[in-house]
Write a protein that holds these residues in place. Sequence first.
Motif, short mmCIF file in Angstrom:
data_model
loop_
_atom_site.label_atom_id
_atom_site.label_comp_id
_atom_site.label_asym_id
_atom_site.label_seq_id
_atom_site.Cartn_x
_atom_site.Cartn_y
_atom_site.Cartn_z
N TYR A 34 -3.19 1.53 1.87
CA TYR A 34 -4.29 1.74 0.95
C TYR A 34 -4.12 2.98 0.06
O TYR A 34 -5.00 3.30 -0.73
N THR A 35 -2.97 3.65 0.20
CA THR A 35 -2.62 4.70 -0.75
C THR A 35 -1.48 4.25 -1.66
O THR A 35 -1.12 4.96 -2.59
N ALA A 36 -0.89 3.09 -1.37
CA ALA A 36 0.22 2.58 -2.18
C ALA A 36 -0.27 2.20 -3.58
O ALA A 36 -1.34 1.64 -3.74
N LYS A 37 0.56 2.49 -4.57
CA LYS A 37 0.20 2.20 -5.96
C LYS A 37 1.05 1.08 -6.57
O LYS A 37 0.62 0.44 -7.53
N THR A 38 2.26 0.85 -6.04
CA THR A 38 3.15 -0.14 -6.65
C THR A 38 3.55 -1.22 -5.64
O THR A 38 3.43 -1.03 -4.42
N LEU A 39 4.06 -2.35 -6.17
CA LEU A 39 4.53 -3.42 -5.31
C LEU A 39 5.72 -2.97 -4.47
O LEU A 39 5.89 -3.41 -3.34
N GLY A 40 6.53 -2.07 -5.01
CA GLY A 40 7.67 -1.55 -4.24
C GLY A 40 7.21 -0.80 -3.01
O GLY A 40 7.82 -0.92 -1.94
N GLU A 41 6.16 0.00 -3.12
CA GLU A 41 5.63 0.73 -1.96
C GLU A 41 5.08 -0.22 -0.91
O GLU A 41 5.20 0.03 0.28
N LEU A 42 4.48 -1.32 -1.35
CA LEU A 42 3.97 -2.32 -0.40
C LEU A 42 5.12 -3.02 0.32
O LEU A 42 5.04 -3.28 1.52
N GLU A 43 6.19 -3.34 -0.43
CA GLU A 43 7.31 -4.07 0.17
C GLU A 43 7.97 -3.28 1.28
O GLU A 43 8.42 -3.84 2.28
N VAL A 44 8.00 -1.94 1.14
CA VAL A 44 8.60 -1.08 2.16
C VAL A 44 7.89 -1.24 3.51
O VAL A 44 8.51 -1.16 4.57
N LEU A 45 6.59 -1.52 3.47
CA LEU A 45 5.80 -1.59 4.70
C LEU A 45 6.10 -2.83 5.55
O LEU A 45 5.77 -2.87 6.73
N THR A 46 6.73 -3.84 4.95
CA THR A 46 6.98 -5.09 5.68
C THR A 46 8.45 -5.48 5.74
O THR A 46 8.78 -6.50 6.33
#
Length: 206
Positions: A50-62
Amino acid sequence: MQNLPERGDGSSQVRASDSNREQVAAMLGEAMATGQLSHDEYSERLDDLYTAKTLGELEVLTRDLQLGPERGPAPAPGGAPFSYAPASGTEQDNVVAVFGGAHRKGNWRVRRRLFGTAVFGGIELDLSEAVFESREVEIRIFAVFGGVELRVPEGVEVRSEGSGIFGGFDVRGSSHPDPAAPVITVKGLALFGGVGGRPRKRKNRD
């Protein structure tokens, strides 16, 4: 809904939407349910989500998770502000306040069933920023010379089926429920005590 990027497809700097975050929240919930993430790891990644701003930051989480095609309930459509993290188990949550206080608030996980007991004490259950395991939640409350206060996000339907004996049992949801929102059934007894609840506006996580 915009899908998450394939690894290395060049879209890592595209700004993430609420629906993207809800999709990842469901993936993380699945990973915890299958034992790939511990509860602490899940909580840490949810905070980063919920602090991620970009799709790249989200992809790192999974990127290190094994995720099957079935992920349980779909994320709320249209960017609705309700977070779902499906779980395969049936574990219930228990909140107890005896001659004291207890609370659940902030970014916490709401299980399908929750039991609250307040005896000469008080309980606060704030679901306005919570992540739900299911779209149907049952909360059972027993308050004796004590009080329980429930806060739910705007748009949530609440079905109040409790009783008050020399006390009050008044829990209300939104007057115009959102079809994508959870449905919460509140049951129980207030004996020389009080159980109350009202909707609360959910904070913007952007």
